[in-house]
Design an enzyme around this catalytic site. Structure first.
Site, PDB file in Angstrom:
ATOM      1  N   ASP A  46       3.786   6.666  11.758  1.00 56.68           N
ATOM      2  CA  ASP A  46       3.729   6.868   9.973  1.00 56.68           C
ATOM      3  C   ASP A  46       5.341   7.176   9.530  1.00 56.68           C
ATOM      4  OD1 ASP A  46       0.599   8.380  10.386  1.00 56.68           O
ATOM      5  OD2 ASP A  46       1.276   9.464  11.890  1.00 56.68           O
ATOM      6  N   LYS A  87       2.997  -1.957  12.165  1.00 61.25           N
ATOM      7  CA  LYS A  87       4.241  -0.317  13.178  1.00 61.25           C
ATOM      8  C   LYS A  87       4.409   0.391  12.337  1.00 61.25           C
ATOM      9  CE  LYS A  87       7.680  -3.514  14.958  1.00 61.25           C
ATOM     10  NZ  LYS A  87       9.322  -3.917  14.661  1.00 61.25           N
ATOM     11  N   LYS A 102       9.252  -8.486   5.579  1.00 60.47           N
ATOM     12  CA  LYS A 102      10.486  -9.092   6.281  1.00 60.47           C
ATOM     13  C   LYS A 102      11.432 -10.210   5.604  1.00 60.47           C
ATOM     14  CE  LYS A 102      11.680  -8.778  11.218  1.00 60.47           C
ATOM     15  NZ  LYS A 102      11.342  -7.677  11.790  1.00 60.47           N
ATOM     16  N   LYS A 120       9.206  -2.877   4.480  1.00 62.02           N
ATOM     17  CA  LYS A 120      10.463  -1.974   4.941  1.00 62.02           C
ATOM     18  C   LYS A 120      10.608  -3.594   6.154  1.00 62.02           C
ATOM     19  CE  LYS A 120      14.149   0.585   6.665  1.00 62.02           C
ATOM     20  NZ  LYS A 120      14.897  -0.843   6.480  1.00 62.02           N
ATOM     21  N   HIS A 175       0.739  -1.667  -0.101  1.00 62.56           N
ATOM     22  CA  HIS A 175      -0.050  -0.005   0.124  1.00 62.56           C
ATOM     23  C   HIS A 175       0.734   1.056  -0.401  1.00 62.56           C
ATOM     24  CE1 HIS A 175       1.095   0.139   4.030  1.00 62.56           C
ATOM     25  NE2 HIS A 175       0.327   1.259   4.204  1.00 62.56           N
TER      26      HIS A 175
HETATM   27  N1  GLU Z   1      13.961  -5.868  12.370  1.00 63.44           N
HETATM   28  C1  GLU Z   1      13.219  -3.962  12.616  1.00 63.44           C
HETATM   29  C2  GLU Z   1      12.052  -4.490  13.398  1.00 63.44           C
HETATM   30  O1  GLU Z   1      10.832  -5.117  13.866  1.00 63.44           O
HETATM   31  C3  GLU Z   1      14.059  -3.068  12.665  1.00 63.44           C
HETATM   32  C4  GLU Z   1      13.064  -2.923  11.178  1.00 63.44           C
HETATM   33  C5  GLU Z   1      13.334  -1.825   9.602  1.00 63.44           C
HETATM   34  O2  GLU Z   1      14.406  -0.332  11.013  1.00 63.44           O
HETATM   35  O3  GLU Z   1      13.570  -1.572   8.940  1.00 63.44           O
HETATM   36  O4  GLU Z   1      10.859  -3.841  13.454  1.00 63.44           O
END
Ligand code: GLU
Length: 471
Positions: free
Chosen positions: A100, A95, A107, A71, A66
């Site tokens: 925001d 998350k 992942k 990330k 979306h």
């Molecule tokens: N692995 C971390 C998390 O679970 C960081 C992810 C990130 O910084 O992209 O939030």
């Protein structure tokens, strides 16, 4: 593999469904938000230092497009499996929405115990993994941006950035293909500490809410709160450090090999050095040894799980005595444990909010890489000069002169670390109130976790509305 890991994605979706039932979005839209958009599974060979060939299993999951890029971290652990990576990618979507940060969730995982490989082998595994992602367009500054997670850190992120840059010669924004890099390799000051510092801001804000503290029978403020931390990795170590420096007392630390307790307080740094030198957290001078399980069940004010998922189940939830659960790890509480915690009147500060400091500062790092300039570089001296002029004007008006020490304190242009910390603080404080208010204004919302999912669902749904996918 334990049963809880097998269906971790299913467990995340149970939370999602509970929150979704409090909305009136069309079922199809909710199904679109909930599903994993892309799942990439691949195997590749590794020639070990002793000549044996081993097959390495890897995954990258993009939960939601979306917003792009997606990330989320890359995990190296022996138990990594597809459902786990899907669950963790989904948690990233929610998350990012809560704080925001304009990304979808992703992942990655490699099924290895990183302790069993040499540095050279780990480098080859990481570079090959990056090649595999690149081959299928599963990495790139505008596509999918990995970061550290359990079992990975700055070193692995530097290898990923270097491999990606080699595959994309001349690409100006190449460094933004991954975050959590060392500062010398395009990282940002404060990324390493970010998840732990974010946990501290979350806890401090929770402890400032007089009504909530009264309901728990605790005094307002973080000062003197007795804390137990599970996991002395990057997240647990920094959470312990910032909470202790903020006035809390670290009464116990638990690790795989066992736990230690000292009601007068432990110093996480001394414990970390002791573990490095002796190979175990136990037998720390002045502390009592106990097993990990017993440490989780200690009488304390705040329990911080900062290791892996599935720690609290229907089996042990009733024995947890902490008043506040601050979730540093992703998914430490199973859906079976949550109703028990609610019944006990515990305040659970959920993972998808509490540990979002990491991705928040990753966002700042990505912005830095895209802008090719250190935060504060253009403004630091300018601000300092203005502040000095102000101090001079005050001196002239009042006849009082400031000491050199006061001058340095009041007229200090912020450097990158200061700006990152204040951006993180602003994000964590605002998001806490957003989810707390969501709970207060939604009568059937049972706790902050469902409130956080609800806030996230609203934001993702709004994005789809902006795309014209639903009215
Ligand atoms: N692995 C971390 C998390 O679970 C960081 C992810 C990130 O910084 O992209 O939030």
């Amino acid at each position: 593999m334990t049963a809880h890991q097998d269906d971790f994605f299913e467990q995340v979706n149970r939370y999602f469904d509970e929150a979704a039932s409090l909305t009136d979005y069309p079922a199809g839209l909710l199904a679109q938000i909930r599903c994993c958009n892309s799942v990439y599974r691949f195997d590749f060979p590794l020639r070990r230092t002793d000549g044996r060939i081993e097959v390495i299993h890897g995954w990258r999951v993009e939960h939601s497009h979306h917003k792009t890029p997606v990330k989320g971290g890359i995990r190296y652990a022996p138990d990594v499996n597809e459902s786990e990576v899907m669950a963790l990618a989904a948690l990233m979507t929610y998350k990012c929405a809560i704080v925001d940060v304009p990304y979808g969730g992703g992942k990655g995982g490699i099924k290895i115990d990183a302790n069993l490989y040499t540095v050279d082998e780990l480098e080859r595994i990481t570079r090959r993994y990056t090649h595999e992602l690149h081959k299928k367009s599963f990495i790139g500054p505008g596509i999918d941006v990995p970061a550290p997670d359990y079992g990975t850190g700055e070193r692995e992120m530097a290898w990923i950035a270097d491999t990606y840059a080699a595959l994309n010669p001349g690409q100006l924004e190449a460094l933004a293909c991954v975050t959590g890099k060392p500062v010398t390799q395009g990282g940002v000051s404060g990324r390493k500490e970010a998840t732990g510092r974010g946990l501290f801001f979350a806890l401090r804000e929770a402890c400032q809410q007089a009504d909530d503290m009264m309901a728990l029978g605790l005094p307002v403020g973080i000062d003197g709160k007795r804390i137990v931390v599970q996991g002395l990795g990057n997240v647990g170590y920094h959470a312990a450090k910032f909470c202790r420096e903020g006035g809390a007392v670290l009464i116990a630390i638990a690790e795989r090999e066992g736990a230690i307790m000292n009601p007068k307080g432990l110093d996480e740094d001394a414990v970390w050095r002791h573990r490095r030198d002796t190979g175990s957290i136990q037998n720390f001078p002045g502390a009592t040894n106990l097993d990990t399980r017993a440490a989780l069940e200690l009488d304390c004010d705040v329990l911080i799980p900062a290791a892996l998922e599935g720690v609290f189940t229907e089996e042990n939830a009733a024995r947890i005595k902490a008043k506040i659960l601050l979730e540093g790890a992703n998914g430490p509480t199973t859906p079976e444990a949550d109703p028990i915690f609610r019944q006990k009147g515990m305040l659970v500060i959920p993972d998808i909010y509490a540990n979002a400091g990491g991705v928040t500062v990753s966002y700042f790092e990505w912005l830095k890489n895209l802008s090719h300039v250190r935060f504060g570089r253009m403004s630091k001296r300018h601000e300092e000069t203005n502040e000095r002029s102000m101090l001079r004007a005050i001196e002239l008006a009042t006849g009082r002169s400031f000491s050199e020490e006061e001058r340095n304190q009041f007229a200090k242009g912020p450097d990158e670390g200061d700006l990152i910390a204040s951006g993180l603080e602003e994000t964590m404080v605002n998001a806490y109130h957003e989810i707390r208010n969501m709970k207060l204004k939604t009568p059937q919302c049972p706790d902050l976790r469902i409130a956080a999912f609800l806030a996230a669902i609203h934001k993702v749904a709004r994005s789809y509305a902006e795309l014209g996918i639903f009215p």
